[in-house]
Design a protein around this motif. Structure first.
Motif, PDB file in Angstrom:
ATOM      1  N   TRP A 241       0.826  -1.221   0.000  1.00 52.85           N
ATOM      2  CA  TRP A 241       0.000   0.000   0.000  1.00 52.85           C
ATOM      3  C   TRP A 241       0.851   1.258   0.000  1.00 52.85           C
ATOM      4  O   TRP A 241       0.461   2.303   0.511  1.00 52.85           O
ATOM      5  CB  TRP A 241      -0.992  -0.011   1.165  1.00 52.85           C
TER       6      TRP A 241
ATOM      7  N   SER B 145       2.370   4.846  12.886  1.00 58.45           N
ATOM      8  CA  SER B 145       1.397   4.622  11.815  1.00 58.45           C
ATOM      9  C   SER B 145       0.809   5.947  11.348  1.00 58.45           C
ATOM     10  O   SER B 145       0.828   6.940  12.094  1.00 58.45           O
ATOM     11  CB  SER B 145       0.249   3.724  12.308  1.00 58.45           C
TER      12      SER B 145
ATOM     13  N   TYR C 118      -9.509   9.121   3.425  1.00 62.75           N
ATOM     14  CA  TYR C 118      -9.194   8.264   4.558  1.00 62.75           C
ATOM     15  C   TYR C 118      -7.914   8.768   5.197  1.00 62.75           C
ATOM     16  O   TYR C 118      -6.928   9.038   4.502  1.00 62.75           O
ATOM     17  CB  TYR C 118      -9.018   6.814   4.095  1.00 62.75           C
ATOM     18  N   HIS C 119      -7.981   8.921   6.531  1.00 64.54           N
ATOM     19  CA  HIS C 119      -6.821   9.449   7.263  1.00 64.54           C
ATOM     20  C   HIS C 119      -6.442   8.506   8.398  1.00 64.54           C
ATOM     21  O   HIS C 119      -5.895   8.931   9.415  1.00 64.54           O
ATOM     22  CB  HIS C 119      -7.141  10.832   7.827  1.00 64.54           C
ATOM     23  N   GLY C 120      -6.765   7.208   8.268  1.00 64.14           N
ATOM     24  CA  GLY C 120      -6.522   6.265   9.335  1.00 64.14           C
ATOM     25  C   GLY C 120      -7.784   6.046  10.150  1.00 64.14           C
ATOM     26  O   GLY C 120      -8.848   6.605   9.842  1.00 64.14           O
TER      27      GLY C 120
ATOM     28  N   SER D 276     -10.960   4.129   1.632  1.00 65.96           N
ATOM     29  CA  SER D 276     -10.131   2.933   1.813  1.00 65.96           C
ATOM     30  C   SER D 276     -10.972   1.749   2.282  1.00 65.96           C
ATOM     31  O   SER D 276     -12.064   1.534   1.820  1.00 65.96           O
ATOM     32  CB  SER D 276      -9.000   3.206   2.809  1.00 65.96           C
TER      33      SER D 276
ATOM     34  N   GLU E 196      -6.603  14.695   2.012  1.00 63.90           N
ATOM     35  CA  GLU E 196      -5.509  13.967   1.382  1.00 63.90           C
ATOM     36  C   GLU E 196      -4.930  14.882   0.302  1.00 63.90           C
ATOM     37  O   GLU E 196      -5.688  15.555  -0.400  1.00 63.90           O
ATOM     38  CB  GLU E 196      -6.007  12.675   0.727  1.00 63.90           C
TER      39      GLU E 196
ATOM     40  N   ASP F 294      -2.644  15.704   4.432  1.00 62.33           N
ATOM     41  CA  ASP F 294      -2.309  14.293   4.643  1.00 62.33           C
ATOM     42  C   ASP F 294      -1.528  13.760   3.442  1.00 62.33           C
ATOM     43  O   ASP F 294      -2.099  13.512   2.389  1.00 62.33           O
ATOM     44  CB  ASP F 294      -3.588  13.481   4.872  1.00 62.33           C
TER      45      ASP F 294
ATOM     46  N   LYS G 291       4.230   5.422   5.401  1.00 57.01           N
ATOM     47  CA  LYS G 291       4.550   4.531   4.288  1.00 57.01           C
ATOM     48  C   LYS G 291       6.000   4.649   3.829  1.00 57.01           C
ATOM     49  O   LYS G 291       6.897   4.053   4.422  1.00 57.01           O
ATOM     50  CB  LYS G 291       3.551   4.794   3.156  1.00 57.01           C
TER      51      LYS G 291
ATOM     52  N   GLU H 286      -8.872   1.822  -4.225  1.00 58.71           N
ATOM     53  CA  GLU H 286      -7.475   1.953  -3.816  1.00 58.71           C
ATOM     54  C   GLU H 286      -6.630   2.383  -4.998  1.00 58.71           C
ATOM     55  O   GLU H 286      -7.004   2.199  -6.157  1.00 58.71           O
ATOM     56  CB  GLU H 286      -6.948   0.613  -3.274  1.00 58.71           C
TER      57      GLU H 286
HETATM   58  P1  KE4 Z   1      -1.878   3.687   8.583  1.00 52.80           P
HETATM   59  O1  KE4 Z   1      -2.464   3.888   9.952  1.00 52.80           O
HETATM   60  O2  KE4 Z   1      -2.564   2.564   7.813  1.00 52.80           O
HETATM   61  O3  KE4 Z   1      -0.356   3.550   8.594  1.00 52.80           O
HETATM   62  O4  KE4 Z   1      -2.131   5.054   7.753  1.00 52.80           O
HETATM   63  C1  KE4 Z   1      -3.445   5.544   7.664  1.00 52.80           C
HETATM   64  C2  KE4 Z   1      -3.563   6.424   6.430  1.00 52.80           C
HETATM   65  C3  KE4 Z   1      -3.573   7.798   6.600  1.00 52.80           C
HETATM   66  N1  KE4 Z   1      -3.685   8.633   5.543  1.00 52.80           N
HETATM   67  C4  KE4 Z   1      -3.772   8.148   4.279  1.00 52.80           C
HETATM   68  C5  KE4 Z   1      -3.889   9.103   3.131  1.00 52.80           C
HETATM   69  C6  KE4 Z   1      -3.745   6.749   4.045  1.00 52.80           C
HETATM   70  O5  KE4 Z   1      -3.833   6.274   2.770  1.00 52.80           O
HETATM   71  C7  KE4 Z   1      -3.632   5.863   5.139  1.00 52.80           C
HETATM   72  C8  KE4 Z   1      -3.619   4.360   4.983  1.00 52.80           C
HETATM   73  N2  KE4 Z   1      -3.747   3.867   3.645  1.00 52.80           N
HETATM   74  C9  KE4 Z   1      -4.361   2.548   3.534  1.00 52.80           C
HETATM   75  C10 KE4 Z   1      -4.398   2.199   2.038  1.00 52.80           C
HETATM   76  N3  KE4 Z   1      -5.451   2.857   1.362  1.00 52.80           N
HETATM   77  C11 KE4 Z   1      -3.653   1.502   4.333  1.00 52.80           C
HETATM   78  C12 KE4 Z   1      -3.997   0.068   3.957  1.00 52.80           C
HETATM   79  C13 KE4 Z   1      -4.773  -0.625   5.053  1.00 52.80           C
HETATM   80  O6  KE4 Z   1      -5.635   0.020   5.694  1.00 52.80           O
HETATM   81  O7  KE4 Z   1      -4.523  -1.827   5.243  1.00 52.80           O
END
Ligand code: KE4
Length: 434
Positions: free
Chosen positions: A64, A119, A147-149, A160, A209, A242, A272, A404
């Motif tokens: 990802w 994370s 999506y921001h987590g 997401s 984002e 983000d 990431k 995605e």
């Molecule tokens: P993590 O907590 O998953 O490390 O990051 C959250 C996050 C925050 N901001 C953005 C723009 C993101 O795309 C993400 C996480 N991305 C997803 C993929 N679309 C992670 C994959 C998953 O949830 O398993």
């Protein structure tokens, strides 16, 4: 290349489901959106991954986003190996964190401080707390489909995995937690202006984002990010940008440094790529805001493994490989992957919209351009599922969701592109067959 025998993966998944909810550590991995059992991988090398049945795939998931150099890059592996020989964590400061923070700030000179977490969720959660502390206000504005987590305040009409699972508002998020979060359609300037007109002195921050990629890829409308910077400044709110997905992937300094101009966001979230495949993320921004974090300021935030020296070393070593030639390769390769898939779908008569924001690409199975979550939700998810499995059975591993982005790396070469081009025509014909 026929990779349709994945019986050992299925056996592992049945076993996993007895001890892990859904058999996965993160919902989107479960293949619920595309059907079938997830693939269990055992190794990766460059652009390729191998599953427990010995099948090889070109990898367009890249964990990802983190695997921007491809899998098992020798320089990163060597640097990490050297570190872990001398322990993996101290719960104390290490030079590795400072070196990575300096590299991030060198690439993003509009930021002055960095705080590491483990994370992207923690990074944006910290950004919320900082924004509320810095402004003395409660309300957060986010965009539907972004999506921001999974922190409560941001798990509201997220993109997401939440959209994939059709959970626009997750159970367990209380009315209190969600009640201070306002969601508006992405790209809708009038809706943003209306929110500020309604709450002129109550909005702590607007989150976006940099280029939405959790509803599929939606390039930001021209000037939209600068508009958000201007309107938040006008009303005394913070602008949180983000870049967990885009940061140091779409360019040396991420999206803002490459594609935007003028006064910078107050806070950035990164993740990431800066962990190089290890658990590490960060919040960065002006000293005026960031220095409110404990122990310097009163805003508490902490983490046992935050800034872990192994992850920081992996992240720094990864960034050090990413020169202008690397970014040029990633841009060109992403564009070529999109062209190959789109040409195959066109030849098969499948309505679709190929979309790109920098080197983030995805394809919507709807012929109309997708500008927001409402447009994205109108796509033919079943057609995506047929395309996904058509590619998987022919040795190309796409993200198992129509919401995605697809990820390439510096390791995606002509061999990888040829394998994608070999798989796409038949997969596209399977997508067409309803
Ligand atoms: P993590 O907590 O998953 O490390 O990051 C959250 C996050 C925050 N901001 C953005 C723009 C993101 O795309 C993400 C996480 N991305 C997803 C993929 N679309 C992670 C994959 C998953 O949830 O398993």
């Amino acid at each position: 290349m026929n990779t349709s025998d994945r019986s050992t993966s299925s056996a592992w998944h049945e076993r996993a489901g007895k001890v892990v909810p859904g058999g996965v550590s993160s919902p989107v991995r479960a293949f619920r959106a595309v059907g079938g059992d997830p693939v269990y991988f055992t190794s990766g090398e460059g652009a390729w991954v191998t599953d427990v049945d010995g099948n090889r795939y070109v990898d367009l998931v890249g964990s990802w986003g983190p695997m921007i150099l491809g899998h098992a890059h020798p320089t990163v592996t060597s640097a990490v190996t050297d570190v872990v020989r001398h322990s993996s964590s101290f719960g104390a400061p290490t030079a590795a964190e400072t070196l990575l923070a300096e590299e991030i700030l060198r690439r993003v000179p509009v930021a002055e401080r960095v705080r590491f977490v483990s994370s992207g969720t923690e990074a944006t959660m910290t950004a919320i707390r900082l924004a509320r502390a810095a402004t003395g206000r409660d309300l957060i504005v986010k965009f539907v489909g972004c999506y921001h987590g999974h922190s409560d305040a941001l798990l509201v009409q997220a993109g997401s995995g939440v959209m994939t699972l059709g959970l626009p508002n997750s159970p367990g998020v209380t009315a209190g937690a969600a009640g201070d979060t306002i969601t508006v359609p992405y790209g809708d300037r009038a809706a943003v202006e209306a929110v500020f007109e309604q709450y002129p002195d109550r909005i702590a921050a607007v989150f976006t984002e940099a280029a939405p990629a959790n509803m599929g890829v939606v390039p930001p409308p021209e000037g939209f990010n600068v508009f958000l910077r201007e309107i938040t400044a006008k009303f005394g709110s913070l602008f949180v940008f983000d870049e967990v997905m885009t940061g140091f992937r779409v360019g040396p300094g991420g999206w803002w440094m490459r594609y935007e101009s003028g006064p910078a966001p107050d806070l950035f979230a990164y993740g990431k790529v800066i962990g190089g495949g290890y658990p590490l993320a960060a919040v960065a921004g002006s000293a005026a805001v960031m220095d409110q974090l404990a122990p310097l300021g009163p805003v508490y935030q902490a983490g046992t493994l935050s800034g872990n020296p192994v992850a920081a070393t992996a992240g720094l070593t990864t960034l050090q490989q990413l020169d202008d030639a690397a970014y040029a390769h990633i841009d060109a390769t992403a564009a070529e992957v999109l062209r190959i898939a789109s040409d195959a779908l066109t030849a098969a008569g499948v309505p679709h919209s190929p979309q790109r924001a920098g080197s983030l690409v995805s394809i919507y199975f709807t012929e109309n351009p997708v500008r927001n979550m409402a447009d994205a939700s109108a796509q033919d998810e079943a057609a995506f599922g047929r395309f996904f499995h058509g590619m998987l059975d022919r040795g190309v591993s796409l993200p198992p969701s129509a919401y995605e982005a697809w990820f390439v790396s510096t390791a995606h070469d002509d061999e990888a592109l040829s394998a994608i081009a070999a798989a796409a025509p038949d997969a596209a014909r399977e997508a067409a067959a309803d």
